[in-house]
Enzyme design. Structure first.
Site, mmCIF file in Angstrom:
data_model
loop_
_atom_site.group_PDB
_atom_site.id
_atom_site.type_symbol
_atom_site.label_atom_id
_atom_site.label_comp_id
_atom_site.label_asym_id
_atom_site.label_seq_id
_atom_site.Cartn_x
_atom_site.Cartn_y
_atom_site.Cartn_z
ATOM 1 N N ASP A 222 32.469 27.525 41.963
ATOM 2 C CA ASP A 222 31.434 28.635 41.963
ATOM 3 C C ASP A 222 30.497 28.425 43.307
ATOM 4 O OD1 ASP A 222 32.005 29.393 39.563
ATOM 5 O OD2 ASP A 222 30.541 28.461 38.392
ATOM 6 N N TYR B 143 27.500 37.407 39.477
ATOM 7 C CA TYR B 143 27.177 35.968 39.437
ATOM 8 C C TYR B 143 25.888 35.599 38.695
ATOM 9 C CZ TYR B 143 26.964 30.840 40.606
ATOM 10 O OH TYR B 143 27.082 29.595 40.561
#
Length: 628
Positions: free
Chosen positions: A103, A301
């Site tokens: 991430d 995101y």
């Protein structure tokens, strides 16, 4: 051959599909010149205290502080198999380089780098940094991989956060546990957050309601109200005067039109707040739902602290808005002001949360209901944020009678603007809005607007009208409300802000990515309980939580200090301060705490000594960590 390492199996599969690694192996996928594997969260963690010295197996105040030099790391017991897969892949002779695809944030950076270093890998790697899991975003990301050196400072800040958390968590938890005879978990963000909840509860319990009295009467059918009186006698005397006067004079009839700007796009915290307010979702539920939508390529995101898009997203945003209106069946022509949401200077790692174009083809019947609600919020916010301002007209009426001033207020939405699309997507009908907002006042038999529409001259300034049905109304002052997750997230976001300069970029307790976990931790370890109805749940401190805050010194429960540390971590990331200086400050605070703290008198009533015992092994994972 490139080895791509993602943070989760599901993300790895999405990446592999786009880049053509379609051959399934044990713990990875391979093909088209790529090997794609994954971590399972944190594969590597800081070693336990007893790793450094056997004496730390027992908790003793005289052994504190514990300052490892250097820090040691160990493979997490539950993920040894996957770590070995990654280590073996890194050593493969046909792997020339790696792609860090965890991430795109501080924690993702830490997860990859610790595995890379623990495995002793020296091969070069590049960084995949994307804000969407759409196929196009993945392709563009792989076509524009970033040099790993660009993220060295992000990794340094992540190390500082992790190690500071460990230092203060281990030392403070062991220190207070030995002082008070039972395990007392302490956390960098957790404890100040608990302190806010405990303080609010103390305010509520210590609040003494006071009676107050007002006089209400009708003037041309509108209910107008006097100021508050402390005694009923004063109010009753005023009623007598009104009856004697019989007439009231309109001293002010003011009409004001205000513009209500469209809301900003969602960052994670604002999305969590609205999801709690509208649907009763916890912060963790909202994060989980949004993360799932991200992995399904339906939103961008989630762990972002920005509420804007970058300047180069003008055309794509306009196209996306058209697709979303069509998807939700909105056929009216409305302007789309994309410039309102574009500001590259306010986007750091990731832009605001928005839906992706994939939503236009998504089958909603296959999306769980909770995720549907989050997707609706995100879509409604996108379309609202690019809409026209709303116009709200407010009416303020003041009437003089018997030497007192009486007031009434009313407002209505005269031009709904951005509200139209929000209400359409979230299911609120326009006629409901009119019933709720238009012609609504503070309780009269007629609203001000209703009277003005019938005959505006009835409420013209200077006009005298009969004063009808004066009566005394009794009320009581009320305390502040307990925190909901909505209001607590807001308080965490702004904590310490008043003590920090305006130009500071990051204020508050924790980050959007960590606040949900902090709240869940407080509930899980028994410091806080959720109480209330299914939708509206309040966060209430338990006796255990209140007792902990009672004995905590200011430097541990200070929201201002914790917010200042969060800002300094950001400065480490930007190379504005050295990581060594940040860590030295943490160590100094720990030493000062241990050397100067005086036990609270009467604490034996808060903490019965029966519960504490020397631990022969390290307590349950996470029990003494300095929580993020």
């Amino acid at each position: 051959m490139k080895l791509v390492i993602a943070e989760k199996p599901s993300v790895a599969q999405s990446l592999a599909k786009v880049i053509g690694a379609n051959q399934k192996k044990d713990g990875y996928l391979e093909g088209n010149g790529y090997i794609v594997s994954w971590c399972v969260g944190h594969l590597i963690e800081l070693a336990n205290p007893e790793h450094y010295d056997e004496k730390y197996k027992k908790w003793r105040k005289e052994d504190l502080p514990i300052f490892p030099a250097p820090f040691s790391y160990q493979v997490t017991a539950s993920t040894k198999k996957q770590y070995q897969v990654l280590k073996d892949l890194m050593k493969r002779s046909d792997v020339d380089s790696l792609v860090e695809a965890t991430d795109a944030g501080r924690e993702g950076e830490l997860i990859f780098r610790l595995v890379y270093k623990q495995a002793g890998c020296k091969k070069p790697f590049e960084r995949l940094w994307i804000s969407s899991m759409e196929d196009k975003a993945i392709k563009d990301g792989f076509a524009n991989l970033k040099p790993s050196i660009d993220y060295d400072d992000l990794y340094e800040a992540a190390l500082c956060r992790e190690r500071a958390d460990w230092l203060v968590g281990i030392n403070a938890t062991r220190f207070f546990s030995t002082v008070y005879g039972q395990t007392l978990n302490v956390g960098r963000v957790m404890t100040p957050t608990l302190a806010m909840i405990v303080e609010r509860e103390a305010e509520i319990k210590g609040f003494k309601p006071e009676n107050f009295y007002t006089v209400q009467m009708l003037v041309s059918g509108v209910a107008v109200t006097s100021k508050r009186f402390k005694t009923k006698q004063e109010a009753e005397e005023l009623v007598e005067k009104i009856n004697a006067a019989d007439k009231a004079k309109i001293s002010k009839m003011e009409t004001t039109t205000k513009t209500e700007k469209p809301p900003l796009l969602y960052d994670l915290t604002s999305l969590q707040r609205d999801a709690n307010k509208y649907y009763g979702f916890t912060a963790q539920q909202t994060l989980d739902y949004t993360q799932s939508l991200y992995e399904k390529k339906l939103v961008t995101y989630p762990r972002t602290d920005s509420r804007y898009l970058t300047d180069d997203m003008d055309d794509s945003t306009a196209r996306l808005c058209c697709l979303m209106k069509e998807k939700y069946g909105y056929t009216k022509m409305v302007p789309v002001h994309t410039k309102q949401v574009l500001n590259s200077s306010k986007v750091s790692d990731h832009h605001a949360i928005i839906p992706t174009e994939n939503v236009s083809e998504a089958d909603y019947s296959e999306i769980p209901s909770g995720e549907q609600k989050i997707l609706g919020l995100v879509t409604a916010r996108l379309l609202s944020s690019v809409g026209d301002p709303a116009e709200i007209t407010e009416y303020a009426l003041e009437v003089e009678c018997a030497g007192e001033v009486f007031k009434a207020k009313s407002k209505c939405i005269t031009s709904p603007g951005w509200h139209l699309l929000e209400d359409w997507i979230l299911g609120k009908k326009q006629d409901d809005e009119e019933a709720d907002s238009s012609k609504k006042d503070d309780g009269g038999s007629h609203g001000i607007l209703e009277i003005l529409e019938a005959d505006a001259s009835l409420l013209s300034e200077g006009r005298e009208l009969p004063a009808r049905e004066p009566e005394v109304k009794e009320g009581k002052t009320t305390p502040k409300k307990r925190f909901t997750e909505d209001s607590l997230l807001s308080a965490m976001e702004s904590a310490g802000a008043k003590d920090m300069p305006d130009e500071v970029e990051r204020k508050g307790l924790g980050t959007p990515a960590t606040r949900a976990g902090v709240i869940e931790k407080l509930v899980r370890i028994g410091f806080v309980e959720r109480q209330g109805s299914k939708k509206t749940k309040y966060l209430v401190p338990t006796e255990k939580g209140t007792s902990l805050i009672t004995v905590m010194p200011e430097q541990i429960q200070s929201a201002s200090m914790t917010a200042e540390w969060e800002q300094k971590l950001l400065e480490v990331e930007k190379q504005d301060i050295a990581s060594e200086d940040f860590m030295a400050e943490i160590k100094d605070m720990i030493v000062d705490l241990i050397e100067t703290y005086e036990p609270v008198k009467g604490a034996d009533k808060l903490f019965p000594p029966r519960q504490y015992k020397q631990y022969k092994k390290y307590p349950k994972k996470g029990a003494s960590r300095w929580q993020r």
